[in-house]
Design an enzyme around this catalytic site. Structure first.
Site, PDB file in Angstrom:
ATOM      1  N   ARG D 250       0.866  -1.179   0.000  1.00 34.58           N
ATOM      2  CA  ARG D 250       0.000   0.000   0.000  1.00 34.58           C
ATOM      3  C   ARG D 250       0.901   1.227   0.000  1.00 34.58           C
ATOM      4  O   ARG D 250       1.729   1.400   0.904  1.00 34.58           O
ATOM      5  CB  ARG D 250      -0.920  -0.098   1.224  1.00 34.58           C
ATOM      6  CG  ARG D 250      -1.134   1.103   2.050  1.00 34.58           C
ATOM      7  CD  ARG D 250      -2.257   0.902   3.054  1.00 34.58           C
ATOM      8  NE  ARG D 250      -1.849   0.341   4.354  1.00 34.58           N
ATOM      9  CZ  ARG D 250      -1.080   0.949   5.238  1.00 34.58           C
ATOM     10  NH1 ARG D 250      -0.571   2.128   4.991  1.00 34.58           N
ATOM     11  NH2 ARG D 250      -0.774   0.363   6.383  1.00 34.58           N
ATOM     12  N   HIS D 254      -2.737   4.101   5.764  1.00 38.38           N
ATOM     13  CA  HIS D 254      -3.852   3.160   5.912  1.00 38.38           C
ATOM     14  C   HIS D 254      -5.182   3.817   5.552  1.00 38.38           C
ATOM     15  O   HIS D 254      -5.957   3.291   4.756  1.00 38.38           O
ATOM     16  CB  HIS D 254      -3.879   2.645   7.358  1.00 38.38           C
ATOM     17  CG  HIS D 254      -5.071   1.823   7.700  1.00 38.38           C
ATOM     18  ND1 HIS D 254      -5.329   0.612   7.112  1.00 38.38           N
ATOM     19  CD2 HIS D 254      -6.104   2.048   8.570  1.00 38.38           C
ATOM     20  CE1 HIS D 254      -6.460   0.111   7.599  1.00 38.38           C
ATOM     21  NE2 HIS D 254      -6.957   0.964   8.473  1.00 38.38           N
ATOM     22  N   TYR D 263       5.314   4.223  11.511  1.00 38.28           N
ATOM     23  CA  TYR D 263       5.650   2.798  11.560  1.00 38.28           C
ATOM     24  C   TYR D 263       6.411   2.262  10.354  1.00 38.28           C
ATOM     25  O   TYR D 263       6.756   1.096  10.314  1.00 38.28           O
ATOM     26  CB  TYR D 263       4.394   1.964  11.802  1.00 38.28           C
ATOM     27  CG  TYR D 263       3.270   2.202  10.803  1.00 38.28           C
ATOM     28  CD1 TYR D 263       3.274   1.545   9.572  1.00 38.28           C
ATOM     29  CD2 TYR D 263       2.221   3.068  11.087  1.00 38.28           C
ATOM     30  CE1 TYR D 263       2.254   1.748   8.656  1.00 38.28           C
ATOM     31  CE2 TYR D 263       1.191   3.281  10.174  1.00 38.28           C
ATOM     32  CZ  TYR D 263       1.209   2.623   8.964  1.00 38.28           C
ATOM     33  OH  TYR D 263       0.210   2.824   8.050  1.00 38.28           O
TER      34      TYR D 263
HETATM   35  C1  TPP Z   1     -12.177  -7.139  13.763  1.00 41.82           C
HETATM   36  C2  TPP Z   1     -11.470  -5.863  13.528  1.00 41.82           C
HETATM   37  N1  TPP Z   1     -10.442  -5.517  14.305  1.00 41.82           N
HETATM   38  C3  TPP Z   1      -9.785  -4.350  14.125  1.00 41.82           C
HETATM   39  C4  TPP Z   1     -10.154  -3.490  13.141  1.00 41.82           C
HETATM   40  C5  TPP Z   1      -9.414  -2.156  12.926  1.00 41.82           C
HETATM   41  N2  TPP Z   1      -8.688  -2.241  11.662  1.00 41.82           N
HETATM   42  C6  TPP Z   1      -9.195  -1.759  10.519  1.00 41.82           C
HETATM   43  S1  TPP Z   1      -8.256  -2.133   9.212  1.00 41.82           S
HETATM   44  C7  TPP Z   1      -7.111  -2.924  10.170  1.00 41.82           C
HETATM   45  C8  TPP Z   1      -5.906  -3.548   9.544  1.00 41.82           C
HETATM   46  C9  TPP Z   1      -6.252  -4.503   8.451  1.00 41.82           C
HETATM   47  O1  TPP Z   1      -5.100  -4.931   7.815  1.00 41.82           O
HETATM   48  P1  TPP Z   1      -5.130  -5.842   6.528  1.00 41.82           P
HETATM   49  O2  TPP Z   1      -6.160  -6.911   6.717  1.00 41.82           O
HETATM   50  O3  TPP Z   1      -3.767  -6.272   6.255  1.00 41.82           O
HETATM   51  O4  TPP Z   1      -5.666  -4.913   5.368  1.00 41.82           O
HETATM   52  P2  TPP Z   1      -4.952  -3.615   4.780  1.00 41.82           P
HETATM   53  O5  TPP Z   1      -5.579  -2.469   5.492  1.00 41.82           O
HETATM   54  O6  TPP Z   1      -3.515  -3.729   5.020  1.00 41.82           O
HETATM   55  O7  TPP Z   1      -5.290  -3.593   3.341  1.00 41.82           O
HETATM   56  C10 TPP Z   1      -7.483  -2.894  11.504  1.00 41.82           C
HETATM   57  C11 TPP Z   1      -6.714  -3.452  12.607  1.00 41.82           C
HETATM   58  C12 TPP Z   1     -11.248  -3.872  12.347  1.00 41.82           C
HETATM   59  N3  TPP Z   1     -11.701  -3.089  11.370  1.00 41.82           N
HETATM   60  N4  TPP Z   1     -11.873  -5.060  12.553  1.00 41.82           N
END
Ligand code: TPP
Ligand code: TPP
Ligand code: MG
Ligand code: MG
Lengths: 327, 337, 327, 337
Positions: D250, D254, D263
């Site tokens: 990415r 975020h 980070y």
């Molecule tokens: C169950 C849950 N826990 C925490 C969150 C907060 N949160 C939103 S996105 C995220 C990270 C997701 O990472 P990834 O699956 O690798 O997707 P990326 O954003 O990197 O595309 C977190 C911790 C959430 N949305 N749902």
């Protein structure tokens, strides 16, 4: 004394407690980089990655592992990034953390704090806005705290950390930076289970907690100024165990009660407050036990106007006060 | 007579140890049978036992250090509880929900073993939820730099749960001193393994978490013991977790409420009875001259007597006062340390 | 007409509906071999393993996959083996099933039934005895049914299956074989959201549901015989949406109300009933809104005497009726 | 000029298809950038976009049959939504929470794509919860014997969740026509992969569920497309699921609430910028004579214009009436079919 926001007060509480007792650790998603609300900023630098521990995205395991650690000499603070994301941990919280002590006849205990930002009003949509206190206040074995001010937040978080039971510590995210408050330099705690009369009054009792404390105080001021009504505002601060005595004493004095909560009406925590009053203060009531809450809709739509339409605010509260006063 | 040390497969165990192993297996069998009998007699409202799985349970438990290592068992682990140090009396007090029951004073279900002294952790009846606890305990051992290993036990059914996955992953990341023991008995109540997973062996999943998975004949107590010993070394050496899949079979219905004829053939059960781990180990013992038939019979007699006594004791022990049900919802003032 | 137990009525409802509409499937642990309570006996033989589907032990996925299937032309009935084991699916139930329709602005919907045996009184210990209706009655988007009799169970399960929303269908396991009742041969439904006055009376309204309906009727009979008290017993049958109108009308008539539920007191569903009455029927009340429920303890210890000590029973209910009548 | 068919790696795609692929990627990039810009201007309160992951998203989506196959995306999948048929206008209406927003009328967060016509399923903000839905949809396709494949998308973070495991297992058991697409971008917000798992590649876990896992360069749109095509064939032939791990990055924070400097180093981000899938694909296109630089510029110009128009439209579109917030909690009478 220094002026602090609520999120700073929470950070200070964790920092000071972790300094005081090296059994305390913080674990959760992104806590190492300070957390999405910056509540854990600086903890990694001070305490290292073992005591400020980033976890995989797995809430059930975060809570479950924290339970395990708590059985073996660690005092964990498990952070749920948002209240809605604690749902995958529901089983661990209510079947395990809440019942371990009971089922083992008092031989095991789970000194654990689960922190979660909750509540609406920040245009977070349906999954970053939820109130969850009603679920947990219903579960024997848990304590549940809903804080609204920097002073209370710091004092209650310290109490939660020092409590030998599992405590759900809910931080209203709209209150994180809402205002600043003088915080004593020295160590202090606020007792779990004690309400605070945040404004004295004689015409009516208003029972509330969380962000609604701020809205209610504003409404109370308005009706004082505009209508000469004297409303006593009680901030429960803890919803389990909740301070029945304080509430009943106030209702005996005023004869009327308005209960204000942000969660959707049906089965919200305010229902318990209302039910208790209707049974135990019946003789003192001069008017219907009245609730102001959000309608029974998933809180909250992302679109600001829709969200605002649903949530209680000072105007809606003031209007309910006037109606009840006129009864 | 050859020295026991030299017997292939004895894993360096002494004669006394081998017989102790046998004794625990036989004791587990006897306690399980007694519980089911008491249930049929209308005395214990519920029985869940582990006949057939004693080698898997005792083999692993024998590799652990009672009171030092942590045990996070599941409801079938009578053999684990007894090997670590719970007594038939403890288990039957729980079965009959007596006040004296160390595991929960009659509050938790029978076979939900718990004993803080022995570091056996109280579990719920929810399948899989104990696994993250094991991981957390092991995390604490690591953070506190203590020489402790945590062993957690579960059935094949538990491997389908989210908690299992999240725990395996967490343990792998932190290389925790934990041993995951799957008692693969091919059924989650009535649901056969082929409806639970598309793979033959669950041990293969461990690789995806960055640590070894070992599939072992779970009816061969010495094979299980060897594998558990290796897992112990790994854990103590900081090399991290091991998943042990002990392939076995439950020779009895799921619980006293279950009728297993609804979902498995008598032929299948009979086939597995031929592999009964207790019979197999006693044959091995006799064959290798560790003890003779009459020695083993003496052990059995002592066990029968012990179980009788425990049963009598438990039946006469009082149930807790009804009002005590209100206690221990929260930690009470005087319990705070 | 034939006499059926509640569990037979439930089985018949599934059988008949699956016959009627081949989009309906049942999925869950052990449903193929008839289920641990024999509620699905015969369904595998009749409908095959695709429509009576054994699943792995994974409640979140059972519900989540059922949600998915419901989006693609299937009408799933997802069985949770015991109510306590629905907790791992909490997130799927409240974040997904309950909110899919709302968050998509009405464009997706989830026609899903989640069945679960609940309730205490069978010496099942703390994990086979729980009441869970309060959690779900609080969540907008779900309907929640708590059945107590064979006739209602059959009619309401059919309504639930035909409802386009997610419905939590809770079957009190102690009521499964408690008694037999005449069941019509022809197809019938019982509407969701409608209470039934199971006994008419004039001195007091008793609001209840689930197993407590039976206990309450027994208590009402006792106080009629022994004290000449006439108690109107309302069985809510559905707790979400619940029949406020029926309850308020009865309270207006009698002036007194006793609310009886098995769940632990605080935050139980009866709190909502009490709160509603205290607000909307205040003018008609001649006595405190009174609740009888279990104390705030994890329900229930395995040991029979401890379990019985905690649960409401006809004697405790009768005594509460007398106290309230004497007010 | 060689026929496109013969170009190694073109996977039998025509020139038009290759340019359409490029166009979707560039469009996804432009929509993402616009959303972040609108957010900075204070117009959209929240932006979550996928710059850098377009090849992974478009490569898979191109192998699907819009309106026939089912899409269960996650919040970063602008490229998926656009390829399947959502328009920049649809996405910007959602970004600005307008009544006309097809995905949710402004109720759900932006980038929570939904469109019943296109079989794009509404998702929550809860990570991982959509995966069992995909499995259930595929189960329905199988039960109903329909020629439909379901593709579900998620980040590396989602692979830690219980729902992921339970779904992979369920899909394996029933050999469901489902494709699991992990957009491996090495971070769950700030948490790096090495704190999320002890293994290099998550693709390796598929084996434990009885189906293949493939790790592919997720910045190579044609490589992704090839792998997705194979997964489609498997699914349609009744051979069951495939897990695709598309390794990517990415390039942006975020979300609009995130500061990624906390980070990850700027050097790391710069390294990955060199592998930008859009630049890479445009170079390939030019190199193989599919189009020349000015052709691609024309595509870019049209995109810019389309996004401008969509943005203007969305900004002027009305937000829903506040009271409409009370609707659609339950299916309304007139919606029942
Ligand atoms: C169950 C849950 N826990 C925490 C969150 C907060 N949160 C939103 S996105 C995220 C990270 C997701 O990472 P990834 O699956 O690798 O997707 P990326 O954003 O990197 O595309 C977190 C911790 C959430 N949305 N749902
Ligand atoms: C979360 C959960 N779901 C369902 C149940 C009901 N249940 C009890 S034991 C069991 C089967 C467990 O099988 P397995 O893990 O293989 O252990 P085994 O009984 O075969 O030793 C089920 C489904 C439960 N206790 N917990
Ligand atoms: Mg099994
Ligand atoms: Mg990621």
């Amino acid at each position: 004394m220094a002026e602090k926001t609520m999120v700073e007060a929470i950070r200070d509480a964790m920092f000071e407690e972790m300094k005081r007792d090296d059994r305390i650790i913080l674990m959760g998603e992104d806590v190492g980089s300070g957390g999405v609300f910056r509540a854990s900023e600086g903890l990694l630098d001070e305490f290292g990655p073992e005591r400020c521990m980033d976890t995989p995205l797995a809430e059930s395991c975060i809570v479950g592992a924290a339970i395990g650690a708590s059985l073996n000499g660690i005092l964990p603070i498990a952070e749920m990034q948002f209240a809605s994301f604690s749902h995958p941990a529901f089983d661990q919280i209510i079947s395990e953390a809440a019942r371990m002590h009971y089922r083992s006849n008092g031989t095991w205990s789970v000194p654990l704090v689960i922190r979660a930002p909750y509540g609406a009003g920040i245009h977070g949509g349906p999954y970053h806005s939820q109130s969850i206190e009603a679920f947990y206040a219903h579960v024997p074995g848990l304590k549940v705290i809903c804080v609204a001010t920097p002073y209370d937040a710091k004092g209650l978080l310290k109490s939660a950390i020092r409590d030998p039971n599992p405590v759900i510590f809910l931080e209203h995210k709209k209150a994180y930076r809402l205002s600043r408050q003088e915080i004593p330099d020295e160590d202090y705690t606020v007792p779990i289970g004690k309400a605070e009369i945040k404004r004295e009054g004689s015409d009516m009792t208003l029972v509330t907690y969380g962000l609604m404390t701020h809205h209610s105080l504003k409404a109370a001021e308005t009706v004082q100024d505009e209508d000469g009504l004297s409303v006593e505002v009680i901030d429960l601060r803890t919803v389990s165990p909740w301070d029945r005595e304080a509430v009943l004493a106030s209702v005996e004095k005023t004869g009327k009660v308005l209960i204000v909560y942000e969660d959707n009406l049906t089965g919200g925590f305010g229902a318990e407050v209302a039910a208790t009053i209707a049974q135990d203060a019946f003789d003192h009531l001069d008017g219907p036990v009245t609730r102001v809450a959000s309608p029974d809709v998933p809180i909250a739509p992302f679109a600001g106007p829709l969200e605002e339409y649903l949530l209680p605010n000072p105007e809606k509260i003031a209007s309910a006060i006037r109606d009840l006063a006129a009864y | 007579m050859v020295s026991v040390k030299d017997i292939p497969g004895a894993s360096g165990l002494t004669k006394e140890q081998l017989l102790a192993m046998y004794q625990k297996m036989a004791l587990a069998r006897a306690v399980g049978e007694r519980e089911r009998m008491l249930n049929r007699l209308g005395k214990g409202p519920f029985a869940v036992t582990g006949e057939g799985q004693e080698a898997a349970q005792v083999g692993v438990a024998f590799a652990l250090r009672p009171g030092q290592d942590w045990i996070v068992p599941y409801y079938r682990d009578i053999g684990v509880a007894l090997t670590i140090g719970q007594t038939p009396r403890d288990l039957l007090l729980a079965h009959l929900f007596r006040a004296e029951d160390i595991s929960g004073g009659g509050r938790n279900m029978p076979s939900h073993f718990s004993d803080p002294k022995l570091r056996i952790v109280s579990t719920s009846a929810c399948v899989g939820t104990q696994i993250p606890h094991a991981v957390g305990i092991a995390l604490a051992s690591k953070l506190r730099k203590l020489d402790e290993v945590t062993a957690t036990f579960f059935g094949d059914g538990a491997t389908s749960t989210g908690d299992w996955h999240e725990s395996m992953n967490f343990a792998g990341i932190h290389k925790l001193p934990v041993i995951f023991v799957c008692e693969q008995n091919w059924y989650a109540i009535s649901v056969p393994w082929r409806k639970q997973a598309a793979v033959e062996s669950v041990a293969s999943r461990a690789e995806g978490y960055g640590f070894p998975g070992v599939s072992v004949d779970g009816n061969d107590v010495l094979a299980v013991y060897r594998v558990a010993k290796q897992a112990m070394s790994r854990a103590r050496d900081g090399e991290g977790p091991t998943l042990i899949e002990a392939v076995t079979y439950r020779l009895v219905p799921h619980t006293s409420d279950d009728d297993d004829r609804r979902y498995r053939s008598r032929e299948e059960v009979e086939e597995w009875k031929k592999k009964d781990p207790l019979i197999r180990f006693s044959a091995w013992i006799e064959e290798h001259g560790i003890a003779d038939h009459s020695d083993l019979e003496r052990i059995q007699e002592k066990i029968a007597q012990e179980v009788d006594e425990a049963s009598e004791y438990a039946e006469q022990a009082p149930v807790a006062e009804p009002e005590s049900a209100l206690r221990h919802v929260y930690v009470e003032e005087e319990e705070v340390v």
